[in-house]
Write a protein that holds these residues in place. Structure first.
Motif, PDB file in Angstrom:
ATOM      1  N   GLY A 106       3.149   3.904  26.136  1.00 37.57           N
ATOM      2  CA  GLY A 106       2.707   3.065  25.034  1.00 37.57           C
ATOM      3  C   GLY A 106       2.893   3.650  23.656  1.00 37.57           C
ATOM      4  N   LEU A 107       2.917   4.976  23.539  1.00 40.14           N
ATOM      5  CA  LEU A 107       3.029   5.597  22.223  1.00 40.14           C
ATOM      6  C   LEU A 107       4.399   6.213  21.964  1.00 40.14           C
ATOM      7  CD1 LEU A 107      -0.464   7.302  21.845  1.00 40.14           C
ATOM      8  CD2 LEU A 107       0.227   4.939  21.395  1.00 40.14           C
ATOM      9  N   GLU A 108       5.280   6.144  22.953  1.00 43.97           N
ATOM     10  CA  GLU A 108       6.606   6.708  22.766  1.00 43.97           C
ATOM     11  C   GLU A 108       7.295   6.021  21.588  1.00 43.97           C
ATOM     12  OE1 GLU A 108      10.759   7.512  25.188  1.00 43.97           O
ATOM     13  OE2 GLU A 108       9.298   6.126  26.014  1.00 43.97           O
ATOM     14  N   GLY A 109       7.702   6.828  20.613  1.00 40.59           N
ATOM     15  CA  GLY A 109       8.395   6.297  19.454  1.00 40.59           C
ATOM     16  C   GLY A 109       7.514   5.574  18.452  1.00 40.59           C
ATOM     17  N   TYR A 110       6.194   5.559  18.686  1.00 43.65           N
ATOM     18  CA  TYR A 110       5.289   4.840  17.772  1.00 43.65           C
ATOM     19  C   TYR A 110       5.228   5.513  16.409  1.00 43.65           C
ATOM     20  CZ  TYR A 110       1.023   2.890  15.781  1.00 43.65           C
ATOM     21  OH  TYR A 110       0.121   2.302  14.938  1.00 43.65           O
ATOM     22  N   ALA A 111       5.193   6.831  16.419  1.00 42.55           N
ATOM     23  CA  ALA A 111       5.086   7.582  15.166  1.00 42.55           C
ATOM     24  C   ALA A 111       6.287   8.500  15.027  1.00 42.55           C
ATOM     25  CB  ALA A 111       3.788   8.385  15.148  1.00 42.55           C
ATOM     26  N   THR A 112       6.660   8.753  13.796  1.00 40.69           N
ATOM     27  CA  THR A 112       7.789   9.650  13.577  1.00 40.69           C
ATOM     28  C   THR A 112       7.391  11.118  13.692  1.00 40.69           C
ATOM     29  OG1 THR A 112       7.412   9.447  11.212  1.00 40.69           O
ATOM     30  CG2 THR A 112       9.107   8.030  12.175  1.00 40.69           C
ATOM     31  N   ASP A 113       6.090  11.396  13.646  1.00 46.87           N
ATOM     32  CA  ASP A 113       5.601  12.766  13.818  1.00 46.87           C
ATOM     33  C   ASP A 113       5.825  13.162  15.274  1.00 46.87           C
ATOM     34  OD1 ASP A 113       4.184  15.106  14.203  1.00 46.87           O
ATOM     35  OD2 ASP A 113       2.336  14.394  13.282  1.00 46.87           O
ATOM     36  N   PRO A 114       6.623  14.195  15.548  1.00 43.92           N
ATOM     37  CA  PRO A 114       6.919  14.562  16.929  1.00 43.92           C
ATOM     38  C   PRO A 114       5.711  15.060  17.714  1.00 43.92           C
ATOM     39  CG  PRO A 114       7.795  16.193  15.399  1.00 43.92           C
ATOM     40  CD  PRO A 114       7.277  15.058  14.575  1.00 43.92           C
ATOM     41  N   THR A 115       4.620  15.401  17.042  1.00 42.37           N
ATOM     42  CA  THR A 115       3.427  15.891  17.748  1.00 42.37           C
ATOM     43  C   THR A 115       2.364  14.797  17.921  1.00 42.37           C
ATOM     44  OG1 THR A 115       2.331  16.634  15.701  1.00 42.37           O
ATOM     45  CG2 THR A 115       3.798  18.214  16.805  1.00 42.37           C
ATOM     46  N   TYR A 116       2.700  13.547  17.568  1.00 44.45           N
ATOM     47  CA  TYR A 116       1.711  12.466  17.575  1.00 44.45           C
ATOM     48  C   TYR A 116       1.081  12.261  18.960  1.00 44.45           C
ATOM     49  CZ  TYR A 116      -0.518   7.996  16.597  1.00 44.45           C
ATOM     50  OH  TYR A 116      -1.436   6.990  16.441  1.00 44.45           O
ATOM     51  N   GLU A 117       1.897  12.134  19.972  1.00 41.38           N
ATOM     52  CA  GLU A 117       1.378  11.883  21.322  1.00 41.38           C
ATOM     53  C   GLU A 117       0.467  13.028  21.775  1.00 41.38           C
ATOM     54  OE1 GLU A 117       4.472  10.688  24.135  1.00 41.38           O
ATOM     55  OE2 GLU A 117       5.590   9.884  22.431  1.00 41.38           O
ATOM     56  N   ARG A 162       0.835  -1.189   0.000  1.00 41.33           N
ATOM     57  CA  ARG A 162       0.000   0.000   0.000  1.00 41.33           C
ATOM     58  C   ARG A 162       0.875   1.247   0.000  1.00 41.33           C
ATOM     59  NH1 ARG A 162      -3.834  -2.780  -1.864  1.00 41.33           N
ATOM     60  NH2 ARG A 162      -5.192  -3.888  -0.437  1.00 41.33           N
ATOM     61  N   ASN A 163       0.373   2.300  -0.603  1.00 38.39           N
ATOM     62  CA  ASN A 163       1.048   3.594  -0.653  1.00 38.39           C
ATOM     63  C   ASN A 163       0.634   4.375   0.594  1.00 38.39           C
ATOM     64  OD1 ASN A 163       2.629   5.627  -1.843  1.00 38.39           O
ATOM     65  ND2 ASN A 163       0.826   6.593  -2.737  1.00 38.39           N
ATOM     66  N   VAL A 164       1.513   4.423   1.584  1.00 33.86           N
ATOM     67  CA  VAL A 164       1.160   5.020   2.874  1.00 33.86           C
ATOM     68  C   VAL A 164       2.118   6.148   3.252  1.00 33.86           C
ATOM     69  CG1 VAL A 164       0.025   2.941   3.748  1.00 33.86           C
ATOM     70  CG2 VAL A 164       2.464   3.244   4.115  1.00 33.86           C
ATOM     71  N   PRO A 165       1.626   7.102   4.062  1.00 31.77           N
ATOM     72  CA  PRO A 165       2.487   8.227   4.451  1.00 31.77           C
ATOM     73  C   PRO A 165       3.474   7.843   5.545  1.00 31.77           C
ATOM     74  CG  PRO A 165       0.332   8.450   5.466  1.00 31.77           C
ATOM     75  CD  PRO A 165       0.262   7.246   4.575  1.00 31.77           C
ATOM     76  N   GLN A 166       4.643   8.421   5.453  1.00 27.83           N
ATOM     77  CA  GLN A 166       5.666   8.307   6.487  1.00 27.83           C
ATOM     78  C   GLN A 166       6.200   9.714   6.738  1.00 27.83           C
ATOM     79  OE1 GLN A 166       6.398   5.499   8.141  1.00 27.83           O
ATOM     80  NE2 GLN A 166       4.926   4.375   6.890  1.00 27.83           N
ATOM     81  N   TRP A 167       6.371  10.068   7.985  1.00 29.73           N
ATOM     82  CA  TRP A 167       6.846  11.393   8.362  1.00 29.73           C
ATOM     83  C   TRP A 167       8.354  11.476   8.130  1.00 29.73           C
ATOM     84  CZ3 TRP A 167       4.334  15.713   9.417  1.00 29.73           C
ATOM     85  CH2 TRP A 167       4.982  16.756  10.089  1.00 29.73           C
ATOM     86  N   ASP A 168       8.809  12.455   7.376  1.00 26.47           N
ATOM     87  CA  ASP A 168      10.243  12.583   7.084  1.00 26.47           C
ATOM     88  C   ASP A 168      10.936  13.595   7.988  1.00 26.47           C
ATOM     89  OD1 ASP A 168       9.593  15.108   6.145  1.00 26.47           O
ATOM     90  OD2 ASP A 168      10.379  14.794   4.127  1.00 26.47           O
ATOM     91  N   GLY A 169      10.256  14.014   9.029  1.00 28.57           N
ATOM     92  CA  GLY A 169      10.811  15.012   9.939  1.00 28.57           C
ATOM     93  C   GLY A 169      10.209  16.378   9.734  1.00 28.57           C
ATOM     94  N   GLU A 170       9.610  16.586   8.563  1.00 31.09           N
ATOM     95  CA  GLU A 170       8.974  17.868   8.262  1.00 31.09           C
ATOM     96  C   GLU A 170       7.568  17.705   7.707  1.00 31.09           C
ATOM     97  OE1 GLU A 170      11.430  20.232   5.725  1.00 31.09           O
ATOM     98  OE2 GLU A 170      13.220  19.939   6.943  1.00 31.09           O
ATOM     99  N   TYR A 230       5.009   9.798   0.798  1.00 32.24           N
ATOM    100  CA  TYR A 230       4.334   8.536   0.535  1.00 32.24           C
ATOM    101  C   TYR A 230       5.283   7.530  -0.095  1.00 32.24           C
ATOM    102  CZ  TYR A 230      -0.070  10.568   1.843  1.00 32.24           C
ATOM    103  OH  TYR A 230      -1.079  11.142   2.571  1.00 32.24           O
ATOM    104  N   GLY A 231       5.102   6.279   0.292  1.00 25.32           N
ATOM    105  CA  GLY A 231       5.904   5.203  -0.261  1.00 25.32           C
ATOM    106  C   GLY A 231       5.204   3.870  -0.062  1.00 25.32           C
ATOM    107  N   GLU A 232       5.604   2.878  -0.837  1.00 22.65           N
ATOM    108  CA  GLU A 232       5.023   1.540  -0.761  1.00 22.65           C
ATOM    109  C   GLU A 232       5.500   0.835   0.505  1.00 22.65           C
ATOM    110  OE1 GLU A 232       2.900  -0.279  -3.008  1.00 22.65           O
ATOM    111  OE2 GLU A 232       2.520   1.719  -3.803  1.00 22.65           O
ATOM    112  N   GLU A 233       4.552   0.278   1.234  1.00 23.97           N
ATOM    113  CA  GLU A 233       4.836  -0.489   2.448  1.00 23.97           C
ATOM    114  C   GLU A 233       3.978  -1.746   2.430  1.00 23.97           C
ATOM    115  OE1 GLU A 233       6.642   0.275   5.388  1.00 23.97           O
ATOM    116  OE2 GLU A 233       7.360   2.241   4.729  1.00 23.97           O
ATOM    117  N   SER A 234       4.498  -2.814   2.987  1.00 24.87           N
ATOM    118  CA  SER A 234       3.718  -4.039   3.127  1.00 24.87           C
ATOM    119  C   SER A 234       2.883  -3.917   4.402  1.00 24.87           C
ATOM    120  CB  SER A 234       4.645  -5.258   3.200  1.00 24.87           C
ATOM    121  OG  SER A 234       3.883  -6.442   3.244  1.00 24.87           O
ATOM    122  N   MET A 235       1.568  -3.838   4.225  1.00 22.71           N
ATOM    123  CA  MET A 235       0.655  -3.611   5.345  1.00 22.71           C
ATOM    124  C   MET A 235      -0.178  -4.849   5.633  1.00 22.71           C
ATOM    125  SD  MET A 235       1.589  -0.504   5.879  1.00 22.71           S
ATOM    126  CE  MET A 235       0.413   0.083   7.096  1.00 22.71           C
TER     127      MET A 235
END
Length: 193
Positions: free
Chosen positions: A112-123, A58-66, A70-75
């Motif tokens: 539980g969510l520490e480090g789960y997402a690369t978006d620094p504002t996720y938590e 699937r073509n899914v979003p990944q946070w690049d720091g900014e 989007y890129g292909e990932e096996s989901m």
């Protein structure tokens, strides 16, 4: 073993209110039932998962720091939404056993969510969603083992309108219809506009 408020907030954040809006661009599809964006491989397969489904690229979003890129990932794909929720809760409580049956929302988010997402504002976003929609009420319901009932007396015409809306959005399977009506009721209950 994981607080419903946190999981519900993550579903809202990850799936856009179960809208699968990225499906048209090759993202996670409604039939994947992957409402939490679970990758096929978790922790380099160091965590023993009960998941036995198939995976799909699937073509899914990944946070690049900014921003999201989007890129292909096996989901992962699931037979139904409940299987996704169970797999996710097993994953989080398996790698963070200290949050199993923890009743403090901030503790579950911090650990539980520490480090789960690369978006620094996720938590922070998850906490804000919980506060905005008063999702801790579901924690109380889960701890008491009861479910709220809707005291509204709908007319036949109102019921038929609700059924028509749900059927218009997804009349292919029970799980799809349930997701549509659940989303609509949650938005109405939270005065979501």
């Amino acid at each position: 073993g994981m607080l419903p408020s946190v999981i519900i907030a993550q579903v809202i954040q990850e799936s856009g209110w179960v809208s699968f809006s990225g499906a048209v661009n090759g993202g996670i599809q409604p039939e994947d039932n992957n409402i939490l964006g679970m990758n096929e491989e978790l922790l380099n397969d160091q965590w023993e998962s009960p998941w036995t489904g198939t995976a799909a690229m699937r073509n899914v979003p990944q946070w690049d720091g900014e921003k999201d890129v989007y890129g292909e990932e096996s989901m992962r794909t699931y037979e139904d939404i409940e299987a996704c929720l169970s797999d996710y809760a097993a994953f989080k409580t398996g790698i963070h056993p200290e949050i199993r049956n923890e009743t403090d929302v901030d503790t579950v988010i911090d650990i539980g969510l520490e480090g789960y997402a690369t978006d620094p504002t996720y938590e922070e976003s998850i906490g804000n969603i919980i506060d905005k929609y008063d999702l801790t009420r579901y924690d109380t319901i889960a701890q008491m083992g009861t479910s709220p009932t809707d005291p509204t007396n709908y007319t036949q015409e109102e019921l038929e309108l609700i059924w028509a809306i749900v059927a218009q959005e997804d009349d292919t399977a029970y799980e799809g219809a349930l997701a549509v009506i659940s989303s609509a009721m949650n938005r109405a209950d939270a005065n979501y506009g």
